[in-house]
Structure formats: structure tokens, C-alpha cells
Design an enzyme around this catalytic site. Structure first.
Site, PDB file in Angstrom:
ATOM      1  N   ARG A 115       2.081   8.415  15.712  1.00  0.00           N
ATOM      2  CA  ARG A 115       3.140   7.409  15.796  1.00  0.00           C
ATOM      3  C   ARG A 115       4.466   8.017  15.301  1.00  0.00           C
ATOM      4  NH1 ARG A 115      -0.150   2.419  13.119  1.00  0.00           N
ATOM      5  NH2 ARG A 115      -1.091   4.126  11.955  1.00  0.00           N
TER       6      ARG A 115
ATOM      7  N   LYS B 157       2.260  14.778  10.680  1.00  0.00           N
ATOM      8  CA  LYS B 157       2.149  15.677   9.526  1.00  0.00           C
ATOM      9  C   LYS B 157       0.738  16.243   9.521  1.00  0.00           C
ATOM     10  CE  LYS B 157       0.830  12.212   6.080  1.00  0.00           C
ATOM     11  NZ  LYS B 157       1.102  11.655   4.763  1.00  0.00           N
TER      12      LYS B 157
ATOM     13  N   GLU C  95       0.842  -1.193   0.000  1.00  0.00           N
ATOM     14  CA  GLU C  95       0.000   0.000   0.000  1.00  0.00           C
ATOM     15  C   GLU C  95       0.882   1.249   0.000  1.00  0.00           C
ATOM     16  OE1 GLU C  95      -3.442   0.464  -0.221  1.00  0.00           O
ATOM     17  OE2 GLU C  95      -2.475   2.377  -0.594  1.00  0.00           O
TER      18      GLU C  95
ATOM     19  N   LEU D 187      -0.645   4.500   0.086  1.00  0.00           N
ATOM     20  CA  LEU D 187      -1.442   5.692   0.408  1.00  0.00           C
ATOM     21  C   LEU D 187      -0.757   6.542   1.471  1.00  0.00           C
ATOM     22  CD1 LEU D 187      -2.879   5.195   3.376  1.00  0.00           C
ATOM     23  CD2 LEU D 187      -4.478   3.844   2.037  1.00  0.00           C
TER      24      LEU D 187
ATOM     25  N   CYS E 244       5.076   4.851   9.151  1.00  0.00           N
ATOM     26  CA  CYS E 244       5.714   4.067   8.081  1.00  0.00           C
ATOM     27  C   CYS E 244       7.217   4.300   7.950  1.00  0.00           C
ATOM     28  CB  CYS E 244       5.028   4.350   6.758  1.00  0.00           C
ATOM     29  SG  CYS E 244       3.348   3.698   6.738  1.00  0.00           S
TER      30      CYS E 244
END
Ligand SMILES: NC(=O)c1ccc[n+]([C@@H]2O[C@H](COP(=O)([O-])OP(=O)(O)OC[C@H]3O[C@@H](n4cnc5c(N)ncnc54)[C@H](O)[C@@H]3O)[C@@H](O)[C@H]2O)c1
Length: 440
Positions: A331, A324, A155, A157, A264
Site C-alpha cells: 500500500r 519497507k 495501535e 505496531l 499508515c
């Protein structure tokens, strides 16, 4: 109408499930978190993601989207089972596959003949093979002979733009041992009319890690350039403009600041470095990218020390807490790290974020929380712009300055023009813009 089960109803699973429902499929979103599923069943969204609430409501009303905690209810009819569970960092930086293993082994108990398991979680190279083996091992004795496929579908996104990213992807990557399995998954994306790359599973898994590591590298690169600019009197924003005009470079991800965070980049760069090291490579670039990122947080403390002297007993306002803008995700948010560093130096923290306050109260139990940016800076010795939310870009700098006990502003996202901030009376510290300001 295809039947889809999405295992894990977090940022990725909820967006994926909802968007597939919107494309006309029948989707069950499954999670082991009963509280989360109960909220969704009441029509409440457990996360903040622009545009998602309306989409969830529309698809629930149309009967295409439901929520459950029961594998026994969700899996037996599913043609596709997406795995979108967490893969957090383990103690050595490795991706912890515990949630993926648990999801795969439970899925196996209820899988129908011909189903395809699709890995959406970001997983170490070789995980598709492991998932295949886990399912094989956990199939009930009476259904040992069913056929199933495993496809890696990383993914890409971005939180804050997740719905648009799903609906208009730059590419869809599908990795499978049998091409037919990848093509079956490609059918789900056909109406999006986007480029689809079919590879072997390991390559698909690597595309995801390499993409995130490259973007993190770009940010760490410009942050290193920013530090040099600061020393040598150049302006990193204009340097980035100048570099970005080069089609080979591109302007994206060249914003100097407090560095990358989120769910991420930190874990994925660490996991790739770990995989590299464990396979006998020497991932020196990746290690440096991580180190530069850590330094960016510490630089804020150095700038504050330069302006205030000791931080002990001072109060610092943090404007923005989410990692952001346009998300409530905290996280690995720079704000949390900076808050802890400040508190460890004896400073008090007053904080404000437009949407991440609920999680922030849990993450920062010793901080004070404010109702808006002006409230946050009232009486403080310094303010730090941590997240570049739009609402911080239009603040009345004169008013801000007037509310503060001392006029120190660290602009961790370079959202103000130095001349304007200084004209408002601030000792203004941007990142990488024309040298260090003298302490008054
Ligand atoms: N968040 C992003 O922007 C993003 C983008 C791309 C890829 N990814 C990857 O996608 C994966 C999921 O990330 P996320 O941000 O959506 O995580 P998340 O923590 O928001 O959601 C994961 C959900 O999975 C649930 N879960 C855990 N174990 C389960 C199980 N055995 N059965 C059912 N549900 C279970 C959790 O309760 C949680 O609700 C990770 O591997 C991440 O790296 C995330």
C-alpha cells in the site's frame, strides 16, 4: 480467561488477536472477507509477518484462537470487541470511516451487557463518540438498556516487527470517557508490564496521528537535508550520524531515501492535515511534509534521465517492491509510484521482491517479474534499489554490473558505499551523498 472478538483480521487485527490469545485469552478473529478466513481456518497466513505463523499455529492448537465470518457467533460472548478495520483515505484526504461505521453497527446487534468496544483502527478525532452513538442507535429494541463502553486504543505496531511491538510496546494509550472502561482494557495489557497512558478519547486518537505525522516529518526533514547535501557536496548519511548522536534528536527515522509509504503514514498525515484544515487551522508543515515525500519519487526519475537521457524504450529494474523490508505490504509503496512514473515515460519495468510478488503482479500488470535480484537486472539499462531488504545489501556488485546492459545504479536507500559501487563500474546515484555524478 477473557473472551475477545477482533473485528477485522488484517495486519493489525490478526497480530492483535493472536497476541492476546498467546497471553491466555480466548480470541475469535472476525472478518467479512470469506477467502481470508477460509485460508486462516486451513492454517495459511494471508499476510507475511515474521514470527506470526508459528504464533497463530500454537494458539489455534491450544484452542485459544479461532476464525469466523459470523458476527452472530463471535460477538455475543465477547467481553471485549476490538475494531481493527481499514480507515483509508477519502478523496479529500479525510479518513473514510465507512468500515468503522459498518463494524460498529453490526457489533451492536450482538453485543453482550457490559462489553467494551475498543477502537484499534486509526480514526479521526471524535470517532469514539461516534462509535458510541452508532452502537446506541443500532442496539436491538429488546436490549436497549445494556451497558457498554467505548475505548480508544490506537495501535503503534510496525509491520515487519509487529509481534515484538505488540509484546513489548513502548506504551499503551487508552482513551475513555469513563476511566473504569479504560482500566478494564488496561487489564488485558497488564502482563506486558509497559507504560499505560489513560486519557480522554480525543487525546488518545490524537496521540496516534501526532506520532505518525512526527515520524513522517522526521523522514521528510532528512530528505530535504539530503537534497541540499547533494547540491552542496555533503554526505547525508554522516550528517544523520552526527545529528543522531544528539540525545534531543535521536538517529531513528533519519535515513534519507525514497520517502515514506505504507498503509499508515500517507493516509494518516493526509487525514491530520484534513482535520486541521477543516477545523480552521492552516497545516502548512504537514502539507510540506507530504510534498517533500512526493518529490523523492520524482527525483529517481530525474537521476535516471540524467544518466540515460530519455527513458523511452529503456528497461529499468526495481529491486524491492514492498514499502519497507520484512513485509509484503504494497500500500502506497514508493516502488509502485516509481514504476508508474517510469512506464508513463515509456520505460519498461522488471521487478523483484523477496515476499511481495503476489500482490505486485496484480498492482503492476505491465511489469515483468524476476526470480531474484540478478535475474531482475539482466539486460536492463538501469537498476533502482527501492526497498532495503537485507538480501540486497550483500549483492555481488561486479556480477550485478556484468549482467546489466548499461551500468546505472540508483541506490534509493543508500545501502552501498559510493566508492565500492563505483569501483564495480557503476554510474552510482545515491540519495544526498556528495553531489550529482557526472553523466558519461
Ligand atoms: N498496518 C499497520 O501497520 C497499522 C499500524 C497501526 C494502525 N493501523 C490501523 O489499523 C487499521 C487496520 O489496518 P490494517 O493494516 O490491519 O488493515 P487491513 O486492510 O490489513 O485489514 C483490515 C481487515 O478488516 C476487514 N474488514 C473490513 N470491514 C469489516 C467489517 N465490517 N467487519 C469485519 N471485518 C472487516 C477487511 O476485510 C480486512 O481484512 C487501520 O485504521 C490502520 O490505519 C495499521
Amino acid at each position: 480467561m477473557k473472551q475477545i472478538c477482533v473485528v477485522g483480521t488484517g495486519y493489525v487485527g490478526l497480530v492483535t488477536g493472536t497476541c492476546f490469545a498467546d497471553l491466555g485469552n480466548k480470541v475469535v478473529c472476525l472478518d467479512i472477507d470469506e477467502g481470508k478466513i477460509a485460508r486462516l481456518q486451513r492454517g495459511e497466513l494471508p499476510i507475511y509477518e515474521p514470527g506470526l505463523e508459528e504464533l497463530v499455529a500454537r494458539n489455534v492448537a491450544a484452542g485459544r484462537l479461532t476464525f469466523t465470518t459470523s458476527y452472530a457467533d463471535a460477538v455475543p460472548d465477547a467481553d471485549y470487541c476490538f475494531i481493527a478495520v481499514p480507515t483509508p483515505s477519502g478523496p479529500e484526504g479525510e479518513a473514510d470511516l465507512g468500515y468503522v461505521r459498518a463494524a460498529a453497527s453490526t457489533l451492536a446487534l450482538y453485543l453482550k451487557d457490559g462489553a467494551v468496544i475498543v477502537n484499534k483502527s486509526t480514526v479521526p478525532i471524535g470517532t469514539a463518540d461516534r462509535v458510541d452513538q452508532i452502537i446506541e442507535r443500532h442496539l436491538p429494541a429488546e436490549r436497549r438498556d445494556i451497558r457498554f463502553g467505548v475505548v480508544s486504543n490506537p495501535e503503534f505496531l510496525r509491520e515487519g516487527a509487529a509481534v515484538a511491538d505488540f509484546m513489548k510496546p513502548d506504551r499503551v494509550v487508552l482513551g475513555a470517557v469513563r476511566r473504569q472502561d479504560a482500566e478494564t482494557v488496561a487489564e488485558l495489557y497488564a502482563s506486558l508490564k509497559c507504560p499505560i497512558l489513560i486519557t480522554d478519547p480525543r487525546t488518545a486518537e490524537m496521540v496516534k496521528y501526532a506520532s505518525n505525522a512526527f515520524l513522517a516529518t522526521k523522514i521528510s526533514f532528512i530528505n530535504e537535508v539530503a537534497s541540499i547535501c547533494e547540491r552542496l557536496g555533503a554526505d547525508v548519511r554522516l550528517v544523520a550520524e552526527g545529528m543522531g548522536k544528539d540525545a534531543r534528536i535521536g538517529r531513528a527515522f533519519l535515513d534519507a531515501g525514497l520517502g515514506w509509504g505504507g498503509s499508515c503514514f500517507p493516509k494518516d498525515v493526509k487525514a491530520l492535515a484534513h482535520m486541521a484544515a477543516m477545523s480552521g487551522c492552516h497545516p502548512q508543515l504537514l502539507r510540506t511534509v507530504i510534498e517533500i515525500n512526493k518529490d523523492q519519487r520524482i527525483k529517481v526519475i530525474q537521476k535516471l534521465r540524467e544518466a540515460l537521457g530519455t527513458l523511452d524504450g529503456q528497461t529499468v529494474a526495481l529491486l524491492g517492491l514492498a514499502f519497507k523490508p520484512n513485509t509484503d505490504d504494497l500500500r502506497e509503496a514508493p516502488a509502485l509510484e516509481i514504476a508508474h512514473l517510469l512506464q508513463s515515460e515509456g520505460a519498461s519495468v522488471r521487478a523483484y521482491d523477496p515476499v511481495a510478488m503476489e500482490g505486485a503482479r496484480r498492482a503492476l500488470p505491465d511489469a515483468e517479474f524476476a526470480t531474484d535480484a540478478y535475474d531482475a537486472v539482466t539486460g536492463v539499462d538501469a537498476a533502482v534499489i527501492v526497498t532495503d531488504w537485507n538480501e540486497f545489501k550483500q549483492l555481488d556488485l561486479g556480477r550485478l554490473r556484468g549482467l546489466m546492459a548499461r551500468p546505472v545504479l540508483v541506490d534509493g536507500r543508500n545501502i552501498y558505499e559510493p566508492a565500492a559501487a563505483r569501483a564495480a563500474g557503476f554510474l552510482y546515484f545515491p540519495i544526498g551523498r556528495g553531489g550529482v555524478e557526472p553523466v558519461k
